[in-house]
Write an enzyme that holds these catalytic residues in place. Structure first.
Site, PDB file in Angstrom:
ATOM      1  N   LEU A   1      52.179  51.214  35.538  1.00  0.00           N
ATOM      2  CA  LEU A   1      51.613  52.144  36.519  1.00  0.00           C
ATOM      3  C   LEU A   1      50.375  51.491  37.124  1.00  0.00           C
ATOM      4  O   LEU A   1      49.264  51.606  36.602  1.00  0.00           O
ATOM      5  CB  LEU A   1      51.288  53.487  35.864  1.00  0.00           C
ATOM      6  N   ASP A   2      50.590  50.817  38.242  1.00  0.00           N
ATOM      7  CA  ASP A   2      49.537  50.029  38.873  1.00  0.00           C
ATOM      8  C   ASP A   2      48.426  50.921  39.417  1.00  0.00           C
ATOM      9  O   ASP A   2      48.689  51.912  40.108  1.00  0.00           O
ATOM     10  CB  ASP A   2      50.146  49.210  40.013  1.00  0.00           C
ATOM     11  N   ALA A   3      47.170  50.557  39.087  1.00  0.00           N
ATOM     12  CA  ALA A   3      45.976  51.227  39.636  1.00  0.00           C
ATOM     13  C   ALA A   3      46.033  52.744  39.469  1.00  0.00           C
ATOM     14  O   ALA A   3      45.514  53.495  40.297  1.00  0.00           O
ATOM     15  CB  ALA A   3      45.805  50.862  41.108  1.00  0.00           C
TER      16      ALA A   3
END
Length: 580
Positions: free
Chosen positions: A239-241
């Site tokens: 789950l990027d950023a």
């Protein structure tokens, strides 16, 4: 959270996110989410996976790579990478984190134009599925933002769906000074739309426009995307950023309750669609904030252990493990069904925010100066009207070419020492491909892109890499062989299971030590590391070895003598002492 059906659980998640919505609207969103994931509304509600104490083992290790980190003229890069994986890493790593492989406009893949297709310059979905067939595949869910040249954003500008209501518009006269950001660019970008000029929210830069999750349509869109990735073989979602997802003007816009609830919702949906799938949160923030994404064992299965890279760098520069030991002693054991995602290098730089409150500003600034001295770059961010260091951009191999004592012949030993230490810690280890290959700084790529991170994003010619790996004297061959050996030994040790007990030993500032105990208490392992360029003599009495037990040093295979009183560690040497 208790419920009798999946539908009831999902609706409760939505109620926590969109509390003011009408029940009828929440029910409709629930039905659309379940349909997007291919799930039956009447399905029984499963637990959150916390009943399973072990979804990984000591044999697990991840490789982090771009789809084109290895290339050959006339061949799809994903083919070249897959061949390297099969020839060099089959049985060495169990999983591959393939960095964004979608069409994009900037940030080496993280300004995604289309979440549902593969970048044609890399390959196609069949290539993705081939990797997923032989390794556990981890992919990025770039959920916070999208490219300013995506169809969604172009639709926003034209005032049509899908996209018309997917973005955050704010008045630049508003006070947004509390918003925490990892960049020094302006937060709001003016764009022209059919309704006139609008100012859109851009946490990471003008080409990466943030998505507005106060609109539940975006949850439905991303449920479709998650379902597609599962069908294509993805089993781990990064789950990027994620920390920046929910915006609330007047706050710092980090870690909002709605963000955590969205993570819990994603875990529920993924669990019911594919019980073997995992969520990993990428939150480059101070340590305590990072740990919050475990939730109560109902959010991330793994969290990136962001303080580890800068703390290891500090430790090996200073020849002093005090800060590393103090930090590890403060780290809680992860909840059942969760663990740490340990890494010391990645496609990004070495973040400095995670050591806020752990290292002093003086220690941080000394490390910054050292990286610059070694040819690296330093990225900055804005904080309360001033610019401060945010990230160190340098290849890890070059970063460890010296210490605060100056240049020396210990580069490779220091580099392997860092990885050996990581492998002894609680959690699942991850290796950036350029660490396995001892890749130096790429100044040509840095000059070409102007992006400081490019210094550590080299693209290896498959032929040149093959030549380097055939040369017994090359650092590429020597490092890769050493890493293979370490991982082969590690996978046989129950005491190095990601959830095995861990206790930090007090052996002074020059020798770092941890005591690991297997889950069934069948194996005790003491991992000791000399973090200095001087020989260290460690009293086995101080390690508290049981004299009634036979001990073996795993990395050399040597048995300790029954009456042995001490062990001598060469500069940057590690030993793993195991009960027989």
């Amino acid at each position: 959270m208790s419920c009798f059906s999946l539908r009831a659980r999902v609706e409760e998640h939505l109620r926590q996110i969109y509390g003011a919505r009408e029940t009828q609207e929440l029910e409709a969103i629930t039905d659309r989410l379940l349909s997007a994931m291919g799930l039956r509304a009447e399905a029984p509600c499963l637990g959150q996976g916390v009943e399973q104490p072990s979804q990984w083992s000591a044999a697990d290790a991840y490789l982090i790579s771009y789809g084109d980190s290895i290339y050959r003229e006339g061949e799809k890069p994903l083919h070249s990478l897959y061949r390297f994986l099969k020839q060099e890493l089959d049985g060495v790593v169990s999983a591959v984190h393939l960095l964004p492989f979608f069409p994009y406009t900037s940030d080496d893949g993280f300004a995604v134009m289309d979440f549902t297709s593969v970048n044609q310059t890399l390959g196609d979905w069949e290539d993705i599925e081939a990797i997923a067939g032989d390794f556990v595949l981890m992919a990025d869910l770039v959920i916070n933002h999208i490219s300013s040249r995506s169809a969604w954003f172009e639709n926003f500008q034209a005032g049509v769906d899908p996209g018309r209501d997917y973005f955050i518009c704010r008045d630049p006269a508003e006070d947004l000074s509390r918003v925490v950001r990892p960049r020094a660019s302006e937060l709001l970008r003016e764009v022209q739309t059919v309704a006139g000029p609008r100012h859109v929210w851009c946490t990471f830069g003008p080409d990466q426009v943030d998505l507005d999750f106060s609109n539940p349509e975006l949850l439905v869109e991303f449920a479709r995307i998650v379902h597609l990735y599962l069908q294509r073989g993805v089993r781990v979602f990064r789950l990027d950023a994620i920390a920046f997802l929910w915006k609330q003007v007047g706050s710092d816009c980090l870690h909002r309750p709605q963000t955590h609830e969205i993570v819990r919702l994603l875990r529920t949906l993924v669990l019911h669609a594919e019980p073997a799938a995992l969520l990993v949160t990428e939150t480059n923030v101070p340590s305590r904030e990072n740990l919050s994404y475990f939730g109560n064992g109902n959010e991330a299965h793994m969290v990136y252990n962001f303080p580890l890279p800068p703390l290891l760098l500090h430790t090996l520069y200073a020849g002093d493990c005090h800060a590393l030991s103090e930090w590890l002693m403060s780290m809680p054991a992860p909840p059942l069904g969760s663990t740490y995602f340990n890494f010391i290098a990645s496609h990004d730089g070495i973040g400095l925010r995670p050591v806020e409150g752990i290292l002093s500003e003086l220690e941080r600034d000394r490390m910054v100066a050292m990286v610059e001295q070694l040819g690296g770059r330093v990225s900055v961010r804005k904080l309360e009207g001033r610019v401060v260091p945010y990230e160190l951009n340098i290849s890890l191999f070059d970063a460890l070419s010296a210490s605060y004592q100056g240049s020396d012949p210990w580069q490779q030993a220091r580099f392997l020492c860092a990885h050996c230490l990581m492998l002894a810690l609680q959690g699942v280890p991850a290796f950036y491909i350029h660490s396995l290959l001892a890749t130096p700084n790429d100044y040509e790529r840095l000059l070409h892109t102007g992006n400081a991170r490019s210094i550590n994003r080299h693209r290896w010619s498959a032929d040149r890499l093959a030549e380097a790996l055939e040369n017994s004297q090359s650092p590429q061959r020597q490092v890769l062989e050493a890493m293979r050996s370490l991982l082969a030994i590690r996978r046989q040790q129950p005491a190095l299971h990601p959830n095995a007990s861990q206790y930090v030993l007090q052996l002074g500032s020059e020798v770092f030590g941890v005591w690991r105990q297997s889950l069934g208490q069948h194996q005790t392992l003491f991992a000791l590391t000399n973090v200095t360029d001087r020989v260290q003599c460690v009293s086995l009495h101080s390690v508290n070895l049981d004299a009634a037990v036979e001990w073996r040093e795993l990395l050399s295979g040597v048995r300790l003598a029954p009456d042995q009183a001490s062990i001598e560690l060469q500069p940057y040497q590690s030993v793993w002492l195991s009960s027989l």
